[in-house]
Motif scaffolding. Structure first.
Motif, mmCIF file in Angstrom:
data_model
loop_
_atom_site.group_PDB
_atom_site.id
_atom_site.type_symbol
_atom_site.label_atom_id
_atom_site.label_comp_id
_atom_site.label_asym_id
_atom_site.label_seq_id
_atom_site.Cartn_x
_atom_site.Cartn_y
_atom_site.Cartn_z
ATOM 1 N N GLY A 110 0.820 -1.185 0.000
ATOM 2 C CA GLY A 110 0.000 0.000 0.000
ATOM 3 C C GLY A 110 0.861 1.245 0.000
ATOM 4 O O GLY A 110 2.035 1.205 -0.386
ATOM 5 N N GLY A 111 0.301 2.358 0.423
ATOM 6 C CA GLY A 111 1.071 3.584 0.375
ATOM 7 C C GLY A 111 0.471 4.689 1.209
ATOM 8 O O GLY A 111 -0.435 4.482 2.017
ATOM 9 N N LEU A 112 0.997 5.895 1.008
ATOM 10 C CA LEU A 112 0.507 7.067 1.700
ATOM 11 C C LEU A 112 0.725 8.267 0.803
ATOM 12 O O LEU A 112 1.552 8.244 -0.111
ATOM 13 C CB LEU A 112 1.220 7.281 3.035
ATOM 14 N N VAL A 167 4.235 7.812 -1.464
ATOM 15 C CA VAL A 167 5.098 6.619 -1.462
ATOM 16 C C VAL A 167 4.193 5.410 -1.633
ATOM 17 O O VAL A 167 3.093 5.362 -1.068
ATOM 18 C CB VAL A 167 5.908 6.496 -0.154
ATOM 19 N N TRP A 168 4.649 4.416 -2.409
ATOM 20 C CA TRP A 168 3.856 3.199 -2.640
ATOM 21 C C TRP A 168 4.755 1.972 -2.538
ATOM 22 O O TRP A 168 5.903 1.996 -2.983
ATOM 23 C CB TRP A 168 3.186 3.239 -4.008
ATOM 24 N N VAL A 169 4.194 0.892 -1.956
ATOM 25 C CA VAL A 169 4.946 -0.340 -1.724
ATOM 26 C C VAL A 169 4.132 -1.523 -2.237
ATOM 27 O O VAL A 169 2.922 -1.581 -2.033
ATOM 28 C CB VAL A 169 5.242 -0.542 -0.217
ATOM 29 N N GLU A 170 4.792 -2.471 -2.895
ATOM 30 C CA GLU A 170 4.138 -3.706 -3.316
ATOM 31 C C GLU A 170 4.933 -4.903 -2.799
ATOM 32 O O GLU A 170 6.161 -4.862 -2.743
ATOM 33 C CB GLU A 170 4.018 -3.776 -4.841
ATOM 34 N N GLY A 171 4.204 -5.970 -2.457
ATOM 35 C CA GLY A 171 4.851 -7.188 -1.986
ATOM 36 C C GLY A 171 4.604 -7.434 -0.514
ATOM 37 O O GLY A 171 4.017 -6.618 0.201
ATOM 38 N N GLU A 172 5.059 -8.574 -0.055
ATOM 39 C CA GLU A 172 4.844 -8.969 1.337
ATOM 40 C C GLU A 172 5.819 -8.309 2.297
ATOM 41 O O GLU A 172 5.594 -8.295 3.500
ATOM 42 C CB GLU A 172 4.939 -10.498 1.459
ATOM 43 N N GLY A 173 6.928 -7.808 1.768
ATOM 44 C CA GLY A 173 7.860 -7.088 2.629
ATOM 45 C C GLY A 173 7.309 -5.737 3.043
ATOM 46 O O GLY A 173 6.252 -5.305 2.584
ATOM 47 N N LYS A 174 8.016 -5.059 3.921
ATOM 48 C CA LYS A 174 7.554 -3.786 4.480
ATOM 49 C C LYS A 174 8.601 -2.702 4.247
ATOM 50 O O LYS A 174 9.794 -2.976 4.144
ATOM 51 C CB LYS A 174 7.282 -3.941 5.976
ATOM 52 N N VAL A 175 8.132 -1.476 4.185
ATOM 53 C CA VAL A 175 8.997 -0.308 4.063
ATOM 54 C C VAL A 175 8.713 0.622 5.231
ATOM 55 O O VAL A 175 7.552 0.912 5.538
ATOM 56 C CB VAL A 175 8.775 0.427 2.730
ATOM 57 N N LEU A 176 9.762 1.067 5.902
ATOM 58 C CA LEU A 176 9.650 2.037 6.983
ATOM 59 C C LEU A 176 10.056 3.402 6.453
ATOM 60 O O LEU A 176 11.046 3.521 5.716
ATOM 61 C CB LEU A 176 10.545 1.654 8.163
ATOM 62 N N LEU A 177 9.306 4.444 6.811
ATOM 63 C CA LEU A 177 9.545 5.805 6.349
ATOM 64 C C LEU A 177 9.675 6.736 7.544
ATOM 65 O O LEU A 177 8.981 6.576 8.541
ATOM 66 C CB LEU A 177 8.388 6.280 5.467
#
Length: 641
Positions: free
Chosen positions: A306-308, A384-394
């Motif tokens: 997902g994203g923000l 910011v947008w993320v795809e996949g099972e991993g995670k992104v920290l901002l």
């Protein structure tokens, strides 16, 4: 919330008329001690009686949906009398939202209006209260409670009461001291304590009317303390109430002005470090949560699938270049992550955008991208947008103008605040390799008597390979040396193109060759750059302090190359190709910029694409300039004619 209307159809009504002053509490079975008697639910909602009560031995529990109870026909409703709706509630499990309210109807059950409040999750019994004045013509009042709990959370209710003001003549009404008008910036923390007293020492409940449902402000009904995050923007005319348990009501007005926080040139994002909840950001995704694993401060944001994004306030003033930057790190395997900015016109129609890919990184890593507004730009959005099972920290996200930076950021605007339509066109001509004397002599003679529009001599840049001065490659070394020495006194610029143009690693397999170049280490880059510098100064006789520029062989580069250029005290590179990305049309190419935050041109290019097996990452090289290689825009045939 439309289903509330259905609740009215499920009620069993009595035809008896009575005066409201004859009863203390209009509700039947308000504490659910007689089970579910007099209470109805919408279809799909199951009512349960529980012994987990606020008082007595029973309370009511229900899941997603709503409940209601309607009064019998009332009299003496004159449109002026205030009513109090109070009770206690708590939640078990996850409840996404909860509301309490009252609807007013005439003798024919035509709806005349309603009052409602939104309640926050509470895991212990908490009082709530609504004060309302039914409109003229009201005969029936229906109380309802509604909750959204898709995960199976439950709402518990007990000790509900609906009664008119002042039903006990011996009661003294509370006294509420009016607070002064309040002003907050959007997103600021709120702290305001109400002051009230009661001569009978009755227990007081505090409530407020006129506060928007989406407000981030919360009034504690027990202590009378406001807290939370100031939202939404605007001027809110509120009514404060202190209620006692015998029908006494104190009322005071309060004007609450919530303004947008003042724009600062260096950050126009609200809550950029996620220190005050997630206020200011629209969040999408399966996992979006604050986490105590920040780059700085106390919190960061974690996203999966997902994203923000955040719209800024309206932009004013002349066009400017905006830079969106911050820190991110990845957890687990992501399919892709991107950051970007979008520029909008006054109607919120997208004008153009910029975006970059965020490559996986276990420690926090900095990202940066820039875009330039135009006369039509009124809003800018960072996302910011993320795809996949991993995670992104901002964390520590910033969106600021060019005035914030101590270096020249990538910009489509001319330097020195020169208006775009008045900026002169600059054509930079460069020759690289230069391994044949005939070609060098031809170029020198071509420009020998040519002048720029201002009368100055037309001069160009020669980025030299120098191995041909030592061994025969494409010309006799002595002949090539003579041409290069003539070049050094002609007024043209001489730059560095490495000693051998990577001829020492050439293979017949092009893919293997290019991969070898982008994996070269600093030692190899320094050797090849240093050998060329020695030849240019010692063999050709060109002053070392005039060797400013570098161009990479085949325009293939990596971080080690840029670092080596900087360590060799050169001023600029001209290896990065720009202008292929969406949104460029030849009128908005970037002017030369410094690489303190990396290169947006690189981030937009195939050289950084995750689909490129030879993709490279370029970080900041403070102080080093980039003269982008702009794609040539072919005019329309009609223009050529």
């Amino acid at each position: 919330m439309d289903l509330r209307t259905i609740l009215l159809l499920l009620l069993t009504l009595s035809s008896a008329l009575y005066s409201v002053e004859e009863r203390y509490n209009i509700f039947k079975n308000p504490g659910f001690e007689s089970g579910k008697t007099a209470w109805s639910a919408n279809s799909g909602t199951t009512l349960h009686i529980t012994n987990d009560s606020h008082s007595g031995s029973k309370a009511l529990s229900y899941t997603t949906g709503g409940i209601a109870q309607s009064t019998d026909a009332l009299k003496n409703i004159d449109g002026k009398k205030r009513y109090m709706l109070t009770g206690y509630y708590k939640n078990k499990g996850s409840v996404a939202g909860m509301w309490m309210g009252a609807e007013y109807a005439d003798a024919n059950w035509n709806t005349l209006g309603s009052s409602e409040i939104a309640l926050a999750n509470s895991y212990s019994y908490t009082p709530f209260a609504i004060v309302f004045t039914p409109p003229a013509g009201t005969v029936y009042i229906t109380y309802w409670s509604w909750s959204d709990a898709p995960g199976g959370g439950k709402t518990l209710l007990d000790d509900l009461a609906l009664y008119p003001e002042g039903v006990t003549p011996d009661d003294h009404s509370p006294q509420l001291t009016a607070p002064s008008s309040q002003t907050n910036h959007l997103g600021e923390s709120v702290a305001l304590q109400l002051q009230a007293s009661d001569a009978d020492h009755d227990k007081l409940i505090y409530t407020v009317g006129g506060l928007p449902e989406e407000s981030g402000i919360w009034l504690d009904p027990v202590t009378g303390r406001f807290s939370g995050i100031a939202s939404p923007k605007g001027e809110h005319k509120l009514t404060l109430y202190a209620l006692d348990n015998r029908g006494g009501i104190a009322q005071q007005p309060l004007e609450w002005q919530i303004d947008a926080a003042p724009l600062t040139p260096c950050n126009i994002l609200q809550n950029p470090g996620f220190e005050t909840s997630l206020f200011g950001w629209d969040i999408y995704g399966r996992v979006t949560e604050r986490t105590a694993a920040p780059h700085s401060g106390d919190y960061a944001l974690r996203i999966r699938q997902g994203g923000l994004d955040q719209f800024t306030q309206q932009l004013t003033g002349a066009p400017d270049t905006y830079n969106f930057n911050g820190y991110y790190k990845t957890e687990g395997s992501i399919d892709g992550a991107w950051a970007g900015i979008i520029f909008y016109d006054k109607d919120h129609k997208a004008l153009f955008s910029r975006e970059i890919s965020l490559t996986p990184s276990t420690p926090y890593k900095h990202f940066s991208l820039s875009g330039t507004s135009t006369d039509k730009t009124r809003y800018i959005q960072a996302w910011v947008w993320v795809e996949g099972e991993g995670k992104v920290l901002l964390d520590d996200l910033k969106l600021g103008t060019s005035a914030c930076f101590h270096y020249v950021i990538p910009s489509s605007l001319p330097p020195g605040n020169i208006p775009v339509l008045k900026a002169p066109q600059f054509v930079v001509i460069g020759f690289d390799d230069n391994t044949k004397a005939e070609g060098i002599d031809w170029a020198i003679d071509l420009f020998k008597n040519r002048k720029n529009a201002d009368g100055t001599p037309a001069r160009v840049s020669f980025y030299l390979n120098t191995k041909g001065l030592h061994v025969w490659q494409e010309d006799e070394p002595a002949k090539l040396l003579a041409a290069m020495q003539r070049l050094s006194t002609s007024g043209h610029e001489i730059g560095n193109h490495t000693y051998c143009h990577h001829g020492d690693i050439y293979t017949n397999a092009w893919d293997a060759f290019t991969h070898r170049i982008v994996t070269l280490g600093s030692d190899e880059w320094q050797r090849k750059i240093g050998q060329a510098l020695d030849d240019i100064t010692q063999r050709i006789g060109y002053p070392r302090n005039k060797i400013y520029g570098f161009r990479a062989p085949y325009l293939l580069y990596n971080q080690a190359m840029f670092t080596s250029i900087k360590e060799a005290n050169m001023t600029y590179d001209c290896s990065i190709e720009e202008g292929y990305a969406r949104g460029f049309d030849g009128s908005n190419f970037r002017w030369p910029y410094q690489l303190d935050d990396g290169s947006p041109g690189h981030d937009e290019s195939w050289a950084s694409s995750p689909e490129n097996p030879d993709a490279v990452t370029i970080g900041g090289i403070p102080g080093l300039w980039e003269l982008p290689n702009h794609v040539f825009m072919i005019p329309k045939n009609s223009d050529c004619a």
